[in-house]
Structures are given as structure tokens and as C-alpha cells.
Scaffold this motif. Structure first.
Motif, mmCIF file in Angstrom:
data_model
loop_
_atom_site.group_PDB
_atom_site.id
_atom_site.type_symbol
_atom_site.label_atom_id
_atom_site.label_comp_id
_atom_site.label_asym_id
_atom_site.label_seq_id
_atom_site.Cartn_x
_atom_site.Cartn_y
_atom_site.Cartn_z
ATOM 1 N N UNK A 113 -9.287 9.004 1.285
ATOM 2 C CA UNK A 113 -9.681 7.956 0.340
ATOM 3 C C UNK A 113 -10.902 8.411 -0.445
ATOM 4 N N UNK A 114 -10.984 7.979 -1.687
ATOM 5 C CA UNK A 114 -12.125 8.350 -2.501
ATOM 6 C C UNK A 114 -11.996 7.791 -3.899
ATOM 7 N N UNK A 265 -10.316 3.816 -4.297
ATOM 8 C CA UNK A 265 -11.329 2.840 -3.876
ATOM 9 C C UNK A 265 -11.332 1.658 -4.834
ATOM 10 N N UNK A 266 -11.681 0.494 -4.300
ATOM 11 C CA UNK A 266 -11.810 -0.722 -5.114
ATOM 12 C C UNK A 266 -13.148 -1.381 -4.793
ATOM 13 N N UNK A 275 -11.774 1.241 0.603
ATOM 14 C CA UNK A 275 -10.414 1.723 0.359
ATOM 15 C C UNK A 275 -9.500 0.593 -0.093
ATOM 16 N N UNK A 276 -8.592 0.900 -1.011
ATOM 17 C CA UNK A 276 -7.646 -0.091 -1.507
ATOM 18 C C UNK A 276 -6.578 -0.406 -0.459
ATOM 19 N N UNK A 277 -5.769 -1.405 -0.747
ATOM 20 C CA UNK A 277 -4.587 -1.847 0.013
ATOM 21 C C UNK A 277 -4.908 -2.807 1.149
ATOM 22 N N UNK A 278 -6.172 -3.134 1.376
ATOM 23 C CA UNK A 278 -6.501 -4.238 2.264
ATOM 24 C C UNK A 278 -6.516 -3.947 3.750
ATOM 25 N N UNK A 279 -6.706 -5.031 4.506
ATOM 26 C CA UNK A 279 -6.891 -4.929 5.954
ATOM 27 C C UNK A 279 -5.611 -4.508 6.683
ATOM 28 N N UNK A 280 -4.461 -4.957 6.207
ATOM 29 C CA UNK A 280 -3.215 -4.613 6.896
ATOM 30 C C UNK A 280 -2.956 -3.115 6.840
ATOM 31 N N UNK A 281 -3.186 -2.517 5.681
ATOM 32 C CA UNK A 281 -2.951 -1.076 5.551
ATOM 33 C C UNK A 281 -3.956 -0.281 6.382
ATOM 34 N N UNK A 282 -5.141 -0.816 6.564
ATOM 35 C CA UNK A 282 -6.192 -0.095 7.290
ATOM 36 C C UNK A 282 -5.749 0.310 8.682
ATOM 37 N N UNK A 283 -4.832 -0.434 9.269
ATOM 38 C CA UNK A 283 -4.368 -0.125 10.621
ATOM 39 C C UNK A 283 -3.281 0.953 10.637
ATOM 40 N N UNK A 284 -2.755 1.331 9.480
ATOM 41 C CA UNK A 284 -1.620 2.262 9.428
ATOM 42 C C UNK A 284 -2.024 3.703 9.718
#
Length: 320
Positions: A113-114, A265-266, A275-284
Motif C-alpha cells: 500500500x502507498x 491510500x485514501x 489504505x483504501x477498501x476499508x476494514x473488511x479488506x484489511x483482514x484479507x
């Protein structure tokens, strides 16, 4: 998992009528079926004139899914699998390899991410070059932004300290590397699903020879495909995002492939970026790495945000 139409030859109950019924509910693949409420689907089938046949098709899909369930593994099984199959792939940068204790881990999904112009694509191109030349395996590169550059690959090959790849008489070393990097231009989430499903079929059928196995799968960038579908109040975009993550991790684990995706990044709270795509994606992702660039020195810094076995906050720098 496969599109429904690819199952028809082996499973006659998943015929064109059943596929049309599923399509009317937005179900085109086994993943879509898993995400859909089966009770609602059965209730809808009962209202059709071919209800008995449709219910048989639903049961057929459920049995296919049950057959795909892998047996439970003990901790010892997982440890042995890690030692035997989940090796690290060098990135071509000693600092990053040291930071990650060897490089990109096969069987894991790593996210880079960046912000814009931080060097994410340059890192992907260098990593792809290193894997293609060092391990003589295939690299699948999903280019979502028209950012793939064969010229940069040539630059990285020219920088190599490996004498084999600097000997111009040795059957064109650049061509060897480029032949091993398979690039797809992908501009929608559905195109991406098609490519990944076909890749899974090819891997299962051992289409790639042992001397040219797929070592690395790169998606640059995953956020450019997912962000447009997350708008609106419906759940479909979120479900597609989770399906993408599931499929990428499944490919990584079952076929011992290192998967690398990039994310932008957002703006976050208090003006900070995240990082973009939110909390749900963070766990992926198994691993998340933050990339930043010093524009004056052109030095890139890689910092661990998340890692299953390494401490967050560790960092390394290199020039891309």
C-alpha cells in the motif's frame, strides 16, 4: 471455484436451464452461489414450473462444495507444509528480503500500500523480474492501469549482477525473462474473475510444466477494480470484494503461489491517510507493507504494517 457453465459437462444437472435460473439471481459461479442465501434460492425454485429439476441442481452444487472441503489439518501438518512448500521468493532487494526474512512468501497474499507515485508499480516490476530470472518460473501479472512496462523489465534485467543474464551471447537473457512474465490487461472486476478462474483451471490441470511453474501472481492494482463497485447502498460490491480476496488466498495456498497486490491510500480521520477498501479488506492480506518514497533521494521505504510472524513497524529502504 469455477463458473457454473464450466461444470455442465461433468455435472448434467447444472444445465443451461439451471444456469439461467441462477443468472436471474446474479449467480454465475460457485462463489456467487456460496454468497447467496440458499433458503431464498430454494424458495424461488419452488415457484418455477421446473422446481424439481432446479432443486436437484441446487443439491448438486451443494454436493460439489462438500466434496471440495479439505480435511482438517493439525498444527504439525501446517508446519510441515510450510517447511516443504511455503518458501520465500527473493524480491531482488537485499534490504526488503532481510526485512521479510527471505522475501515474498509462497502461499501468502502480500499487499503493498502507498500513495500515488510512491513506487508500487516499480516494485511490482522489479519483483516480477527477479522471480522470472532467479527461479525460472512463470509470473502472472494482472495490469489494471496500463502501467506494465517491458522497458522497465529490460532496465532491471540490465542491472542484474548475475553473469548469466549479462552475457548477451546466452540466448537473449531479456527474452527469457519476458517470456516468463505473462501479462493480462484487466479493467473490470468481472474480467479479473474470468482470468483468475481460468488460471485456477490451468493450475489444476498442470498446464504449466514443472520447469515453468507459476511462482508469483501480481495484481497492480486491486483497489482500482474494487473501488468503483463499492458505491451505493447494496451489498453486491462488498461481496465481490470478499470473493476476490478469498479466490486470491485460495490460489496462493493450494498452489503454493506468492500473491502480491497493490492498494492506494485514501484520506482518513484528522487528515491522515490510510489504505483504501476499508476494514473488511484489511483482514484479507496475510502481510501488509506500507511503501513511501523520498522524492529528493528517490529512496523507497518499506514498512511492515501487518505480518503473521514479524513485528509491525520494522522498515527497510532501497532505490527502485
Amino acid at each position: 471455484m469455477a463458473p457454473l457453465k464450466s461444470l455442465q459437462q461433468e455435472y448434467p444437472l447444472v444445465d443451461s436451464v439451471f444456469q439461467a435460473f441462477c443468472a436471474s439471481h446474479g449467480i454465475f459461479s460457485v462463489e456467487d452461489f456460496l454468497l447467496y442465501d440458499v433458503d431464498v434460492l430454494i424458495s424461488s425454485a419452488h415457484k418455477q414450473s421446473t422446481s424439481q429439476r432446479l432443486n436437484q441442481g441446487i443439491n448438486q452444487l451443494l454436493s460439489i462444495i462438500d466434496a471440495l472441503h479439505r480435511p482438517l489439518l493439525t498444527g504439525l501438518d501446517l508446519l510441515e507444509d510450510s517447511k516443504r512448500n511455503k518458501h520465500a521468493l527473493s524480491t531482488g532487494c537485499q534490504g526488503i528480503d532481510a526485512l521479510l526474512e527471505g522475501g515474498l512468501r509462497r502461499g501468502q497474499l502480500t499487499e503493498l500500500v502507498g500513495p500515488s507515485s510512491s513506487g508500487k508499480t516499480q516494485a511490482c516490476l522489479q519483483f516480477a523480474t527477479t522471480v522470472a530470472k532467479k527461479y525460472m518460473g512463470s509470473v502472472i501479472y494482472l495490469d489494471t492501469c496500463n502501467a506494465f512496462s517491458a522497458q522497465r523489465i529490460a532496465h532491471f534485467v540490465g542491472q542484474s549482477s548475475d553473469p548469466v543474464f549479462n552475457d548477451q551471447a546466452d540466448h537473449k537473457p531479456l527474452q527469457k525473462v519476458l517470456d516468463r512474465i505473462i501479462c493480462y490487461s484487466v479493467f473490470s472486476i468481472f474480467q479479473m474473475f474470468d482470468v483468475l478462474h481460468q488460471l485456477e483451471i490451468n493450475l489444476r490441470s498442470e498446464m504449466f510444466k514443472s520447469d515453468c511453474q507459476v511462482r508469483l501472481l501480481i495484481v497492480d492494482s486491486v483497489s482500482s477494480l474494487i473501488t468503483p463497485i463499492l458505491g451505493g447502498s447494496g451489498p453486491q460490491g462488498h461481496a465481490l470484494m470478499i470473493s476476490v480476496g478469498f479466490l486470491l488466498k485460495k490460489l496462493a495456498h493450494e498452489h503454493n503461489v506468492a500473491v502480491l497486490v497493490t492498494n492506494h491510500m485514501v484520506g482518513g480521520d484528522s487528515g491522515t491517510c490510510k489504505p483504501a477498501l476499508g476494514e473488511s479488506w484489511k483482514t484479507v492480506p496475510h502481510v501488509r507493507i506500507l511503501l513511501s518514497r523520498d522524492l529528493e533521494s528517490n529512496t523507497c521505504t518499506f514498512s511492515i504494517i501487518k505480518h503473521p510472524s514479524l513485528a509491525s513497524g520494522r522498515a527497510a529502504s532501497c532505490t527502485l
